[in-house]
Design a protein around this motif. Structure first.
Motif, PDB file in Angstrom:
ATOM      1  N   ARG A  40       6.699  -3.039  -4.898  1.00 31.16           N
ATOM      2  CA  ARG A  40       8.034  -3.592  -4.185  1.00 31.16           C
ATOM      3  C   ARG A  40       8.533  -5.046  -5.075  1.00 31.16           C
ATOM      4  NH1 ARG A  40       9.189  -1.469   0.806  1.00 31.16           N
ATOM      5  NH2 ARG A  40       7.394  -0.297   1.809  1.00 31.16           N
TER       6      ARG A  40
ATOM      7  N   CYS B 114       2.245  -4.865  -6.978  1.00 34.46           N
ATOM      8  CA  CYS B 114       1.450  -3.704  -6.320  1.00 34.46           C
ATOM      9  C   CYS B 114       0.456  -4.257  -6.247  1.00 34.46           C
ATOM     10  CB  CYS B 114       1.609  -2.678  -7.405  1.00 34.46           C
ATOM     11  SG  CYS B 114       1.055  -3.176  -9.122  1.00 34.46           S
TER      12      CYS B 114
ATOM     13  N   SER C 263       0.813  -1.162   0.130  1.00 32.80           N
ATOM     14  CA  SER C 263       0.016   0.230  -0.108  1.00 32.80           C
ATOM     15  C   SER C 263       0.865   1.216  -0.152  1.00 32.80           C
ATOM     16  CB  SER C 263      -0.956   0.070   1.190  1.00 32.80           C
ATOM     17  OG  SER C 263      -0.074   0.253   2.352  1.00 32.80           O
ATOM     18  N   GLU C 264       2.016   1.200   0.506  1.00 33.84           N
ATOM     19  CA  GLU C 264       3.046   2.311   0.334  1.00 33.84           C
ATOM     20  C   GLU C 264       3.614   2.566  -1.057  1.00 33.84           C
ATOM     21  OE1 GLU C 264       4.673   1.455   4.924  1.00 33.84           O
ATOM     22  OE2 GLU C 264       5.773   0.848   3.181  1.00 33.84           O
ATOM     23  N   HIS C 265       4.010   1.620  -1.579  1.00 27.55           N
ATOM     24  CA  HIS C 265       4.401   1.712  -3.029  1.00 27.55           C
ATOM     25  C   HIS C 265       4.701   0.298  -3.513  1.00 27.55           C
ATOM     26  CE1 HIS C 265       8.631   0.963  -1.719  1.00 27.55           C
ATOM     27  NE2 HIS C 265       8.497   1.901  -0.837  1.00 27.55           N
TER      28      HIS C 265
END
Length: 347
Positions: free
Chosen positions: A291, A328, A287-289
């Motif tokens: 990976r 993602c 949810s942050e970016h």
């Protein structure tokens, strides 16, 4: 660098349309039974398909062998997109009335507006155009061989085959279950039409297909959603001029309409996938970016094979996807999941 918005115009999207019929089911049934490698993955057990193969006539068996060799199920689907066919007889007459070039042009796959001239010339047997279409589609697992076959075969024989395989499948398999199948398709069609008024076009496609994120393309103005029962749980994607097509699996509640407590298959899979501590941690990380696998392995201090296993579950549930070699979250996956749960409670 940040971009300043100099216009208030909303981003263009596509229009969603629906279609269903027993003829789509027949064509997809023909596609399914001739894709031997896929049979173990379908909702209906492999024994079901083996029983069909053991019960059909020699004529139909011969036609299906031809389909498996030349992938002519694709030709059936291409023809069905030409108009609304009210009956098998209308379909047969339509195919019979096509000129040789018209038939081949329709059966050849649409690969983009820029290549329509190659498609027309290939339908007339132009060797350079056939070669170019094969080059353009080289990454597709069957298009090059299919293009070669359609472009060079005898049109009269192709007509005879398409009419014979469709009519035989309908008469021997489809007709017996037509009333039940059409009731399932109608139920799913109606449920999707009701939701269409509540969500965006992109959310509708994502929900109907169980998680396919289809972003608008400049040359595509319409998405055609065709509910299908026989090929569950798979989505089949296709392109026709100006339109993206998804033959999507009908929901559980459409198969069992009398059970108002029956949840949708993909709704269950999403909540199952989220019911794990490690996978929830992974969701928070993503949810942050986006990976990489290596990044998540290092952040969670868990073995790479274990992380990969959890990612496989999240991908199967249509929560996570791979984009630009990174994992993602699918767009709007959780806002749509909340809506899906509300729809389930309200039904």
């Amino acid at each position: 660098m940040d971009i300043l918005q100099s216009t208030s115009r909303e981003r263009e999207t596509y229009q969603v349309k629906f279609s269903y019929s027993i003829l789509w089911e027949c064509a997809l049934g023909i596609a399914a039974i001739t894709n031997t490698k896929l049979l173990d993955t379908l909702d209906k057990p492999k024994e079901h398909w083996m029983n069909i193969k053991g019960s059909i006539s020699d004529d139909l068996s011969e036609q299906l062998e031809f389909v498996e060799k030349n992938n002519t199920w694709k030709a059936l689907l291409q023809i069905l997109h030409q108009q609304e066919f009210s009956s098998l007889e209308v379909f047969e007459q339509y195919v019979q009335d096509l000129t040789d070039t018209e038939l081949k042009f329709i059966c050849l796959p649409f690969v983009g507006n820029h290549y329509q001239s190659y498609r027309r010339q290939a339908a007339q047997g132009g060797s350079d155009s056939i070669k170019e279409l094969k080059r353009i589609t080289a990454l597709n697992p069957f298009f090059p061989a299919y293009i070669e076959f359609i472009s060079t075969c005898k049109a009269a024989s192709l007509k005879k085959h398409l009419i014979k395989v469709m009519s035989s499948w309908y008469q021997e398999i489809g007709e017996e279950y037509q009333q039940e199948t059409e009731a399932i398709l109608e139920k799913d069609y109606q449920s999707k039409k009701e939701v269409q008024q509540k969500v965006s076009s992109e959310e509708l496609v994502q929900w109907a297909t169980g998680g396919v994120t289809y972003i608008p393309e400049p040359s595509v103005h319409t998405v055609l959603l065709i509910p299908q029962y026989i090929y569950r749980p798979w989505n089949i994607e296709a392109d026709i001029e100006g339109t993206k097509v998804f033959y999507y699996p009908v929901a559980n509640e459409s198969v069992s309409p009398s059970d108002r407590y029956m949840p949708d298959y993909f709704l269950v899979q999403k909540y199952k996938a989220l019911g794990d501590e490690v996978r929830l941690k992974m969701v928070k990380l993503l949810s942050e970016h986006p990976r990489t696998l290596q990044d998540m392995t290092e952040r969670l201090d868990i073995g790479k094979s274990t992380i990969h296993h959890h990612l496989k579950i999240l991908r199967a549930a249509k929560i996570v996807e791979i984009r630009d070699s990174k994992y993602c979250l699918k767009k709007n996956v959780f806002s749509l999941l909340a809506k899906e749960f509300d729809w389930y409670l309200e039904k």
